[in-house]
Design a protein around this motif. Structure first.
Motif, mmCIF file in Angstrom:
data_model
loop_
_atom_site.group_PDB
_atom_site.id
_atom_site.type_symbol
_atom_site.label_atom_id
_atom_site.label_comp_id
_atom_site.label_asym_id
_atom_site.label_seq_id
_atom_site.Cartn_x
_atom_site.Cartn_y
_atom_site.Cartn_z
ATOM 1 N N ILE B 21 0.850 -1.208 0.000
ATOM 2 C CA ILE B 21 0.000 0.000 0.000
ATOM 3 C C ILE B 21 0.877 1.246 0.000
ATOM 4 N N VAL B 22 1.859 1.252 0.903
ATOM 5 C CA VAL B 22 2.700 2.453 1.034
ATOM 6 C C VAL B 22 3.478 2.706 -0.258
ATOM 7 N N THR B 23 4.095 1.645 -0.798
ATOM 8 C CA THR B 23 4.901 1.858 -2.005
ATOM 9 C C THR B 23 4.021 2.260 -3.194
ATOM 10 N N TYR B 24 2.855 1.660 -3.312
ATOM 11 C CA TYR B 24 1.976 2.022 -4.431
ATOM 12 C C TYR B 24 1.562 3.490 -4.324
ATOM 13 N N PHE B 25 1.261 3.885 -3.089
ATOM 14 C CA PHE B 25 0.837 5.266 -2.867
ATOM 15 C C PHE B 25 1.991 6.235 -3.194
ATOM 16 N N ILE B 26 3.179 5.918 -2.688
ATOM 17 C CA ILE B 26 4.330 6.818 -2.911
ATOM 18 C C ILE B 26 4.679 6.877 -4.400
ATOM 19 N N MET B 27 4.646 5.720 -5.056
ATOM 20 C CA MET B 27 4.947 5.682 -6.489
ATOM 21 C C MET B 27 4.032 6.622 -7.269
ATOM 22 N N ASN B 28 2.779 6.621 -6.875
ATOM 23 C CA ASN B 28 1.806 7.453 -7.584
ATOM 24 C C ASN B 28 1.904 8.919 -7.219
ATOM 25 N N LEU B 29 2.594 9.196 -6.104
ATOM 26 C CA LEU B 29 2.803 10.604 -5.735
ATOM 27 C C LEU B 29 3.878 11.247 -6.592
ATOM 28 N N THR B 30 4.821 10.436 -7.075
ATOM 29 C CA THR B 30 5.939 11.018 -7.828
ATOM 30 C C THR B 30 5.427 11.645 -9.123
ATOM 31 N N PRO B 31 5.957 12.810 -9.458
ATOM 32 C CA PRO B 31 5.474 13.493 -10.660
ATOM 33 C C PRO B 31 5.838 12.718 -11.926
ATOM 34 N N GLY B 32 5.158 13.015 -12.971
ATOM 35 C CA GLY B 32 5.469 12.381 -14.253
ATOM 36 C C GLY B 32 4.478 11.296 -14.572
ATOM 37 N N GLY B 33 4.751 10.105 -14.148
ATOM 38 C CA GLY B 33 3.872 8.986 -14.454
ATOM 39 C C GLY B 33 4.334 8.259 -15.703
#
Lengths: 535, 317
Positions: B21-33
């Motif tokens: 959960i934490v890693t998925y959330f943080i990954m999606n916070l990073t700009p770009g995508g």
């Protein structure tokens, strides 16, 4: 003999044995051609790969209707001849009746028609289908003739559609879009129409190619081609230094070591990629004189020689030098801080607090952005910042990951390319050898909002109806000389008004083994693989 | 012990769930995508990007995507790479064994050299060897792996020609065990050196602390040979803190493999992970992070189990 001597002798024998393993010539008896690419190809399915490295293996296997020669001319591929109607709406291709797929089946007009369906199938994750959107229909007239009917004249047709890989209908017809998207084509030996077939792909290690047993074109001379995957450019250079590669690029960090490559010829082809400073056309940067002053204050030659170590040539526009559409007579601005200062003074800028220039109480501040991971671009940003600050322009350097630089960001904090503030952005742009630059400088491509999910390439926000009209002509005129006249006007207009400072075109020092014959590389591409041979 | 191991395994499941959960959330916070790479591509149009976003499910909120990913994972489907379209499990399956070979050999080299060197250094404190060893280990510890890797390439491959520059097997020969060993030597040295230096230092200081304790003095006073005192009585106790560090270092080998694999063109998980980070290929990133987290938990579990062997006072009931 004591135990240490025994150990040392054993270690010596082991190292000698290990060293001996790699020094023998190829076990196959014929010398393979070995080249390196920096990444594992993501997908070799026609039009599905997103990486530049995909081109190395696919150029050995795939054929389009035609291909571009190193001399910037079109040569027959699967089509042996072609013509265009006078209104530019119908393109006719006569296919080579000898053309055969690598499984022995003939290449026919049905494959070309299928390719059109394939390239326009929304269920397939096609990335590059530019030009196919203008194709209204593709009609087979017999087994070896096809006619493309366009919805409107489209001058870059050959470069976008003519060069597209033709897809084997009898193979792809069996698969669903989902299977194609998930790489079913890459499993085993793909059926191709080019001179080589892939015999093995060991992920992240190498791809091996052998001559296509049903190749219908000029005979190939090299019996085995190995494409090794070596991500680090310094490692690639070390492989060149040990003679393990037939050819390879030389990173700028290793230029000083170029003399150690004894069995190689060094070529320096110009790439079709330029480096630029994009200026957001806003506030002070709306003033074309301010932009010209910044152009004068940018030391392009110094950047080329000191930062790029000569692996570049100064750019004066966006048409590749030496190409058909390049106008060498477009005037350019040479580095002059005094001239830059005079121009800014003429616009009412005066020195104020901190030694910076001000006008109407507002500081002339132009932050320079670039990608944090690109050493050369960070260095360029610092050099440009230094020179601009010499004339009183406050130009702090900001770096961030490229996905942040080019990303949309958030409504509160949009990325620097789309936020519309007074900013300069340094990056490289793979313009290619074809002249159309609509997406770059046409007002249609000005970002409309920070969150607009579009390429938004006109980040400088350049709006010029004259440019729009010329670009529209450039992509519709079918006469090549007429198009060149249009692009001459475009280049002149760019020089006068565009909020872009063109810095340089990249050159790549490339080492080519002295044993490799017939290999020619120019800005436009390489000689076809069937011309290559190894001594 | 089996019961204890099972209990720890069961405890690890909610922890891994939390990690996802934490890693998925943080990954999606990073700009770009994932689609940011196409925003700067002259050939990819707005509509194509919209189609891609829909095809990949990127038009949905992150939590919806997360639960879809988790549901697939629980059904044995690790998802598909956004870029190659290939199943993540297949991409990992092709590379994980190669990383385990590299990690395993670096681990073995570090362990088999680091512990004896640390013991020798401790038992010869203030000797010339001890000073040289201390200097060497700090030097090795401080050496950045990317620099050390290129340095070794230059010396052993380019100048001396003893070893191959990079790769796992020769491009010219059929794969063989000997070829694998030749290609393994340099990356193993680079990946293992830092741990070798660190573990040997911990071993040295741990042993020096133990040999000053009363029971060691008693053992010596009873007339036991120095070798027996060290190996039989002191070593086990001195190993206790090292075991913890070794356990914690297991995921560090996995992380270190990212750079080593890049330099030596080793076809392992590290390169896949690095590429997926650059591309924001979430399904691969999630798989790699999950493996890394699992390794950390496994390393800790193994360390805890090893305590029982080293210290009879520790009971697992």
């Amino acid at each position: 003999m004591n135990k240490w001597a025994v150990s040392l002798a054993a270690a010596g024998l082991l190292s000698a044995g290990l060293a001996g393993c790699g020094s023998a010539p190829s076990a196959t008896g014929s010398t393979p051609l070995v080249e390196a690419i920096g990444q594992n190809p993501d997908n070799l399915t026609p039009a599905l790969g997103a990486l530049a490295v995909d081109n190395t293996p696919t150029s050995l296997m795939d054929m389009g209707l035609m291909y571009l020669t190193p001399q910037d001319t079109w040569a027959p591929g699967i089509a042996k001849s072609w013509s265009v109607s006078s209104n530019g709406l119908n393109y006719t291709f006569n296919l080579n009746p000898k053309a055969t797929w690598s499984d022995g089946k003939p290449v026919t007009s049905a494959d070309v028609v299928y390719t059109w369906h394939y390239m326009t199938n929304p269920k397939i994750k096609i990335l590059y289908n530019t030009g196919w959107n203008y194709v209204k229909s593709v009609v087979a007239e017999g087994a070896h003739k096809v006619v493309f009917h366009l919805s409107r004249p489209y001058a870059p047709f050959y470069s976008t559609v003519g060069g597209t890989t033709i897809v084997p209908k009898h193979i792809f017809d069996k698969w669903t879009a989902n299977q194609i998207n998930h790489g079913i084509y890459d499993k085993g030996t793909p059926v191709v129409s080019g001179p080589y077939v892939m015999t093995k792909w060991v992920t992240d290690q190498q791809l091996t190619f052998a001559p296509n047993p049903h190749w219908w074109g000029p005979p190939v001379n090299i019996k085995k081609i190995i494409v090794q995957i070596v991500p680090n450019t310094n490692t690639q250079f070390n492989m060149l230094a040990t003679g393990k590669l037939t050819m390879g690029g030389i990173p700028s960090t290793d230029i000083s070591q170029i003399g150690t490559l004894h069995n190689y010829n060094i070529i320096k082809p110009l790439g079709a990629t330029y480096n630029l400073i994009q200026l957001d056309e806003n506030n002070f940067l709306k003033n074309v004189v301010v932009r010209r002053a910044l152009d004068y204050a940018t030391p392009k030659q110094q950047i080329v020689s000191k930062i790029m170590h000569g692996q570049a040539v100064v750019a004066h526009g966006d048409q590749v030098p030496g190409g058909y559409f390049y106008d060498p007579n477009v005037p350019h601005r040479t580095f002059s801080l005094s001239k830059a200062s005079q121009l800014l003074a003429s616009q009412g800028f005066t020195k104020g607090a901190g030694g910076w220039l001000y006008k109407n109480g507002k500081e002339l501040k132009i932050p320079i952005w670039t990608g944090a991971t690109s050493h050369s671009e960070v260095n360029i940003a610092q050099v440009v910042s230094h020179e601009w600050e010499q004339i009183g322009v406050y130009a702090p350097v900001h770096t961030a990951g490229w996905s942040i630089v080019f990303g949309n960001g958030t409504p509160q904090n949009p990325g620097p390319q789309v936020n519309g503030k007074d900013e300069a952005l340094i990056f490289s742009w793979g313009q290619g050898v074809f002249p159309d630059n609509t997406i770059d400088f046409n007002s249609k491509y000005v970002p409309k909002s920070p969150l607009q999910p579009s390429p938004q390439e006109n980040g400088e926000r350049y709006v010029n109806p004259q440019m729009n009209a010329l670009q529209a002509q450039g992509v519709t005129l079918s006469s090549r000389p007429a198009r060149r006249a249009v692009y001459d006007k475009i280049q002149l207009l760019e020089q006068k008004t565009l909020p872009v400072i063109f810095l340089f075109w990249y050159k790549t020092d490339t080492a080519i083994s002295k044993n490799l014959q017939g290999y020619v590389q120019t800005t436009f591409g390489t000689s076809p693989v069937w011309d290559w041979s190894l001594k | 012990m089996a019961k204890y191991a099972l209990q720890r395994f069961l405890e690890a499941i909610p922890l891994l769930f939390l990690v996802t959960i934490v890693t998925y959330f943080i990954m999606n916070l990073t700009p770009g995508g994932p689609l940011a790479v196409y925003l700067h591509n002259p050939h990819v149009t707005q509509s194509q990007i919209a189609v891609l976003a829909k095809q990949l499910g990127l038009d949905q909120p992150w939590y919806v995507r997360y639960f879809k990913w988790l549901w697939s994972l629980l059904h044995g489907n690790w998802g598909y790479s956004y870029f190659s379209g290939q199943p993540v499990i297949q991409l990992i399956g092709q590379r994980l064994p190669n990383t385990l070979i590299l990690m395993g050999s670096a681990f073995l080299v570090s362990l088999s050299l680091g512990i004896p060197l640390g013991i020798y250094s401790a038992t010869h404190q203030y000797s010339l060897f001890d000073y040289m060893f201390s200097f060497g280990s700090f030097f090795a510890w401080a050496m950045p792996s990317f620099f050390f890797g290129l340095l070794l390439q230059m010396i052993f491959a380019v100048k001396l020609g003893w070893l191959p520059v990079a790769g796992m097997y020769s491009a010219f020969y059929p794969p063989s065990f000997l070829e694998l060993i030749r290609h393994l030597i340099l990356p193993t040295m680079v990946l293992g050196l830092g741990s070798l230096a660190g573990w040997s230092r911990f071993m040295r200081s741990g042993l020096l602390e133990v040999v000053r304790q009363d029971y060691i003095r008693t053992a010596k006073a009873k007339g036991l040979k120095e070798r027996r005192v060290i190996l039989k009585h002191a070593l086990k106790n001195a190993l206790l803190p090292i075991v913890t560090i070794i356990g914690m270092d297991l995921p560090a080998f996995f992380g270190g493999a990212v750079i080593t694999e890049e330099i030596f063109a080793w076809p392992g998980m590290g390169r896949l992970f690095l590429t997926s980070l650059n591309d924001r290929d979430y399904p691969i990133q999630m798989a790699a992070l999950l493996i890394s987290a699992a390794l950390l938990i496994l390393g800790n579990l193994l360390a805890d189990l090893a305590y029982g062997f080293l210290d009879p006072r520790i009971q697992y009931n």
